[in-house]
Write a protein that holds these residues in place. Structure first.
Motif, PDB file in Angstrom:
ATOM      1  N   SER A 230      36.694  21.482  44.087  1.00  0.00           N
ATOM      2  CA  SER A 230      35.855  22.139  43.083  1.00  0.00           C
ATOM      3  C   SER A 230      34.633  22.730  43.774  1.00  0.00           C
ATOM      4  O   SER A 230      34.309  22.377  44.920  1.00  0.00           O
ATOM      5  N   VAL A 231      33.947  23.629  43.069  1.00  0.00           N
ATOM      6  CA  VAL A 231      32.678  24.185  43.541  1.00  0.00           C
ATOM      7  C   VAL A 231      31.727  24.250  42.360  1.00  0.00           C
ATOM      8  O   VAL A 231      32.150  24.305  41.196  1.00  0.00           O
ATOM      9  N   HIS A 232      30.444  24.240  42.650  1.00  0.00           N
ATOM     10  CA  HIS A 232      29.427  24.330  41.596  1.00  0.00           C
ATOM     11  C   HIS A 232      28.391  25.361  42.001  1.00  0.00           C
ATOM     12  O   HIS A 232      27.851  25.309  43.108  1.00  0.00           O
ATOM     13  N   ASP A 233      28.148  26.312  41.129  1.00  0.00           N
ATOM     14  CA  ASP A 233      27.175  27.388  41.377  1.00  0.00           C
ATOM     15  C   ASP A 233      27.466  28.117  42.685  1.00  0.00           C
ATOM     16  O   ASP A 233      26.559  28.401  43.475  1.00  0.00           O
ATOM     17  N   PHE A 234      28.733  28.421  42.913  1.00  0.00           N
ATOM     18  CA  PHE A 234      29.125  29.165  44.107  1.00  0.00           C
ATOM     19  C   PHE A 234      28.745  30.629  43.902  1.00  0.00           C
ATOM     20  O   PHE A 234      29.098  31.235  42.890  1.00  0.00           O
ATOM     21  N   PRO A 235      28.016  31.235  44.845  1.00  0.00           N
ATOM     22  CA  PRO A 235      27.569  32.615  44.644  1.00  0.00           C
ATOM     23  C   PRO A 235      28.685  33.619  44.870  1.00  0.00           C
ATOM     24  O   PRO A 235      29.593  33.394  45.690  1.00  0.00           O
ATOM     25  N   GLY A 236      28.634  34.715  44.158  1.00  0.00           N
ATOM     26  CA  GLY A 236      29.620  35.775  44.328  1.00  0.00           C
ATOM     27  C   GLY A 236      29.162  37.043  43.645  1.00  0.00           C
ATOM     28  O   GLY A 236      28.083  37.101  43.048  1.00  0.00           O
ATOM     29  N   ARG A 237      30.004  38.060  43.728  1.00  0.00           N
ATOM     30  CA  ARG A 237      29.715  39.345  43.067  1.00  0.00           C
ATOM     31  C   ARG A 237      30.995  39.868  42.436  1.00  0.00           C
ATOM     32  O   ARG A 237      32.095  39.604  42.923  1.00  0.00           O
ATOM     33  N   MET A 238      30.831  40.632  41.362  1.00  0.00           N
ATOM     34  CA  MET A 238      31.963  41.280  40.716  1.00  0.00           C
ATOM     35  C   MET A 238      31.587  42.718  40.362  1.00  0.00           C
ATOM     36  O   MET A 238      30.408  43.046  40.212  1.00  0.00           O
ATOM     37  N   ARG A 239      32.642  43.536  40.222  1.00  0.00           N
ATOM     38  CA  ARG A 239      32.429  44.941  39.862  1.00  0.00           C
ATOM     39  C   ARG A 239      32.763  45.130  38.382  1.00  0.00           C
ATOM     40  O   ARG A 239      33.857  44.799  37.926  1.00  0.00           O
ATOM     41  N   ARG A 240      31.817  45.643  37.622  1.00  0.00           N
ATOM     42  CA  ARG A 240      32.034  45.913  36.207  1.00  0.00           C
ATOM     43  C   ARG A 240      32.920  47.144  36.029  1.00  0.00           C
ATOM     44  O   ARG A 240      33.197  47.879  36.973  1.00  0.00           O
ATOM     45  N   LYS A 241      33.327  47.362  34.785  1.00  0.00           N
ATOM     46  CA  LYS A 241      34.195  48.496  34.487  1.00  0.00           C
ATOM     47  C   LYS A 241      33.509  49.818  34.795  1.00  0.00           C
ATOM     48  O   LYS A 241      34.161  50.795  35.189  1.00  0.00           O
ATOM     49  N   ASP A 242      32.168  49.857  34.658  1.00  0.00           N
ATOM     50  CA  ASP A 242      31.425  51.089  34.952  1.00  0.00           C
ATOM     51  C   ASP A 242      31.081  51.229  36.427  1.00  0.00           C
ATOM     52  O   ASP A 242      30.372  52.159  36.822  1.00  0.00           O
ATOM     53  N   GLY A 243      31.569  50.298  37.252  1.00  0.00           N
ATOM     54  CA  GLY A 243      31.363  50.383  38.694  1.00  0.00           C
ATOM     55  C   GLY A 243      30.150  49.641  39.207  1.00  0.00           C
ATOM     56  O   GLY A 243      29.980  49.508  40.420  1.00  0.00           O
ATOM     57  N   VAL A 244      29.289  49.155  38.337  1.00  0.00           N
ATOM     58  CA  VAL A 244      28.084  48.436  38.748  1.00  0.00           C
ATOM     59  C   VAL A 244      28.464  47.065  39.308  1.00  0.00           C
ATOM     60  O   VAL A 244      29.309  46.360  38.739  1.00  0.00           O
ATOM     61  N   ILE A 245      27.856  46.695  40.427  1.00  0.00           N
ATOM     62  CA  ILE A 245      28.089  45.390  41.035  1.00  0.00           C
ATOM     63  C   ILE A 245      27.094  44.391  40.456  1.00  0.00           C
ATOM     64  O   ILE A 245      25.890  44.655  40.435  1.00  0.00           O
ATOM     65  N   ILE A 246      27.602  43.249  39.980  1.00  0.00           N
ATOM     66  CA  ILE A 246      26.729  42.221  39.416  1.00  0.00           C
ATOM     67  C   ILE A 246      26.842  40.949  40.242  1.00  0.00           C
ATOM     68  O   ILE A 246      27.850  40.702  40.912  1.00  0.00           O
ATOM     69  N   ASP A 247      25.790  40.139  40.198  1.00  0.00           N
ATOM     70  CA  ASP A 247      25.796  38.832  40.844  1.00  0.00           C
ATOM     71  C   ASP A 247      26.325  37.798  39.867  1.00  0.00           C
ATOM     72  O   ASP A 247      25.977  37.819  38.676  1.00  0.00           O
ATOM     73  N   ILE A 248      27.170  36.885  40.352  1.00  0.00           N
ATOM     74  CA  ILE A 248      27.717  35.839  39.489  1.00  0.00           C
ATOM     75  C   ILE A 248      27.554  34.480  40.166  1.00  0.00           C
ATOM     76  O   ILE A 248      27.376  34.396  41.387  1.00  0.00           O
ATOM     77  N   SER A 249      27.607  33.443  39.342  1.00  0.00           N
ATOM     78  CA  SER A 249      27.614  32.070  39.818  1.00  0.00           C
ATOM     79  C   SER A 249      28.869  31.409  39.256  1.00  0.00           C
ATOM     80  O   SER A 249      29.115  31.477  38.048  1.00  0.00           O
ATOM     81  N   ILE A 250      29.658  30.769  40.122  1.00  0.00           N
ATOM     82  CA  ILE A 250      30.965  30.230  39.726  1.00  0.00           C
ATOM     83  C   ILE A 250      30.968  28.711  39.854  1.00  0.00           C
ATOM     84  O   ILE A 250      30.590  28.168  40.897  1.00  0.00           O
ATOM     85  N   SER A 251      31.403  28.044  38.793  1.00  0.00           N
ATOM     86  CA  SER A 251      31.665  26.603  38.827  1.00  0.00           C
ATOM     87  C   SER A 251      33.109  26.415  38.385  1.00  0.00           C
ATOM     88  O   SER A 251      33.455  26.735  37.248  1.00  0.00           O
ATOM     89  N   THR A 252      33.931  25.897  39.272  1.00  0.00           N
ATOM     90  CA  THR A 252      35.362  25.847  38.962  1.00  0.00           C
ATOM     91  C   THR A 252      36.018  24.708  39.725  1.00  0.00           C
ATOM     92  O   THR A 252      35.416  24.109  40.615  1.00  0.00           O
ATOM     93  N   ARG A 253      37.267  24.400  39.338  1.00  0.00           N
ATOM     94  CA  ARG A 253      38.005  23.318  39.993  1.00  0.00           C
ATOM     95  C   ARG A 253      39.461  23.737  40.196  1.00  0.00           C
ATOM     96  O   ARG A 253      39.968  24.632  39.505  1.00  0.00           O
ATOM     97  N   ALA A 254      40.106  23.068  41.133  1.00  0.00           N
ATOM     98  CA  ALA A 254      41.510  23.352  41.422  1.00  0.00           C
ATOM     99  C   ALA A 254      42.409  22.708  40.379  1.00  0.00           C
ATOM    100  O   ALA A 254      42.118  21.634  39.861  1.00  0.00           O
ATOM    101  N   LEU A 255      43.510  23.384  40.055  1.00  0.00           N
ATOM    102  CA  LEU A 255      44.552  22.833  39.192  1.00  0.00           C
ATOM    103  C   LEU A 255      45.714  22.379  40.066  1.00  0.00           C
ATOM    104  O   LEU A 255      46.041  23.027  41.063  1.00  0.00           O
ATOM    105  N   ARG A 256      46.339  21.265  39.686  1.00  0.00           N
ATOM    106  CA  ARG A 256      47.460  20.725  40.452  1.00  0.00           C
ATOM    107  C   ARG A 256      48.682  20.606  39.548  1.00  0.00           C
ATOM    108  O   ARG A 256      48.562  20.304  38.362  1.00  0.00           O
ATOM    109  N   ASP A 257      49.871  20.831  40.117  1.00  0.00           N
ATOM    110  CA  ASP A 257      51.092  20.648  39.338  1.00  0.00           C
ATOM    111  C   ASP A 257      51.542  19.194  39.405  1.00  0.00           C
ATOM    112  O   ASP A 257      50.835  18.334  39.947  1.00  0.00           O
TER     113      ASP A 257
END
Length: 443
Positions: A230-257
């Motif tokens: 898992s990660v908490h407040d992992f920094p990243g960027r994404m591109r919006r539909k209008d092309g603008v780059i935004i800063d994001i913070s990601i908190s997520t975990r792995a899924l297992r089968d």
């Protein structure tokens, strides 16, 4: 049920039709000589886990032990001999009676769920199917049913949980998402429309990496999740539909089968562009002088300290505008600010790109010449002095002012341990330049 056994049971129930109304089936099956003696009696019906009832018209003529237990009967007479209307929920009664009539006409009713009451009035939900049974000259209905109350309650809970989940997803400001092991987006909540400009339907089925301006950032995120789970407040960027780059913070975990293998990720990311912009503004305010835009005192002295700690060779120039107090007194502080800004622009333009320029305060500035020895530092200082004196600065009211600067020079020495060791020598050299008539360089 085998066909032979089925016929034996029907004969057993046919015999029961002409017996007094009781619960048990104390009879022997009549078997022809051509039929093998399968199921010598009908007692096995009492051991069925499924509920079985025999209905003639609207009256219950027989109910096995499972049916009696389900309906909470203390004795067979609590059920046998009663009308089905005593047990069926009023809202399901019309539909149930119609199914009985259909079965009496020779039809077979598929499984359906109806609401019933126990003998004690407790509500149940049962899944019932029924078929025609001919008893002598009478047509009866053989019905079987199972208790579905817990399943129905569970389904209701699941529906409620799903409704609660959807309501939460519809009101979230952050974006909840889920991807599979290949990084394909399998779910994203409606909030993504407000953040990226895409609807959820436009994103589901696409690779999550498609919205990253730099794929290495996505790869780094996945690698971190696989490593730590898992990660908490992992920094990243994404591109919006209008092309603008935004800063994001990601908190997520792995899924297992089921085998424990990586099956994707799920988590939340949020738009932190405003927070990042504020952090950059605060960092700029903490690092750069608000008037001139160059390094402030704290920042340029921190750079000087770092170079000292590294043992790197450098020289410093301490620059002081000549007669600056007269500018403030004669033209006002607004003009003085314009002079300081204009001076900073001249030095910034003329200095080497690898050098560090900052304002110590008032009209005093520090230029750190990275890697420069004393001879090179003297050459640079003279060039800067001439550039300042060669350019008159425009002031408010169509006035202009010629500037001169005095410069104190020193080189880093092997025994320098503190910034003060360097600055004291540079200040002494600056004092000599002022005492010698200003507009000159002294070392």
């Amino acid at each position: 049920m085998p066909a032979v056994a089925g016929r034996a049971v029907l004969r057993c129930l046919a015999v029961y039709e002409v017996l007094p109304m009781t619960h048990a089936l104390p009879f022997e099956a009549t078997v022809t000589e051509t039929e093998p003696p399968v199921l010598p009696n009908a007692d096995w019906i009492e051991h069925l886990p499924a509920c079985v009832a025999l209905l003639v018209g609207n009256t219950v003529r027989y109910a096995n032990a499972a049916a009696l237990r389900l309906l909470g009967a203390q004795q067979p007479g609590d059920v046998v001999g009663k009308s089905v209307q005593d047990f069926i929920h009023p809202l399901d009664l019309h539909r149930s009676l119609a199914r009985l009539r259909h079965a009496e006409g020779g039809g077979v009713n598929p499984v359906t769920e109806i609401r019933v009451y126990t003998c004690g009035g407790e509500p149940l939900i049962v899944a019932m199917s029924s078929a025609t049974l001919q008893l002598g000259d009478q047509t009866a209905v053989l019905a079987s049913f199972l208790d579905m109350t817990e399943r129905a309650a569970m389904e209701q809970q699941l529906r409620q949980t799903d409704e609660d989940f959807q309501r939460m997803m519809n009101t979230m400001q952050d974006v909840f998402y889920r991807t599979d092991a290949q990084g394909i987006t399998r779910y994203v909540c409606p909030a993504v429309k407000n953040v990226l400009g895409y609807s959820a339907e436009e994103i589901i089925g696409l690779p999550a990496a498609a919205f990253y301006p730099d794929l290495s950032e996505r790869d780094a995120l996945v690698a971190e999740i696989k490593k730590h789970g898992s990660v908490h407040d992992f920094p990243g960027r994404m591109r919006r539909k209008d092309g603008v780059i935004i800063d994001i913070s990601i908190s997520t975990r792995a899924l297992r089968d089921e085998q424990g293998q990586y099956a994707g990720v799920e988590g939340i990311w949020r738009d932190i562009s405003e927070r990042k912009a504020l952090e950059r503004r605060l960092e700029h305010l903490a690092t750069f002088d608000s008037l001139t835009g160059i390094h402030n005192r704290r920042s340029v002295l921190a750079i000087l300290e770092q170079l000292l700690q590294r043992g790197a060779p450098f020289s410093v120039l301490l620059l002081d505008l000549d007669h600056f107090k007269q500018v403030n007194d004669g033209y006002g502080h607004a003009a003085g600010d314009e002079v300081l800004s204009g001076f900073a622009r001249i030095i910034s333009r003329e200095k080497r790109s690898r050098d560090f320029f900052g304002r110590l305060g008032g009209e005093e500035f520090l230029l750190i010449l990275d890697g420069a020895d004393e001879a090179e530092a003297l050459q640079i200082a003279e060039r800067l002095r001439l550039a300042v004196s060669a350019q008159a600065l425009d002031l408010p009211g169509d006035a202009s002012l010629a500037l001169t600067v005095s410069i104190g020079l020193t080189q880093r020495r092997p025994d320098d341990r503190r910034t003060a060791d360097v600055l004291v020598r540079a200040d002494q050299a600056l004092y000599r330049a002022k005492a010698a008539g200003r507009n000159r360089v002294c070392g």
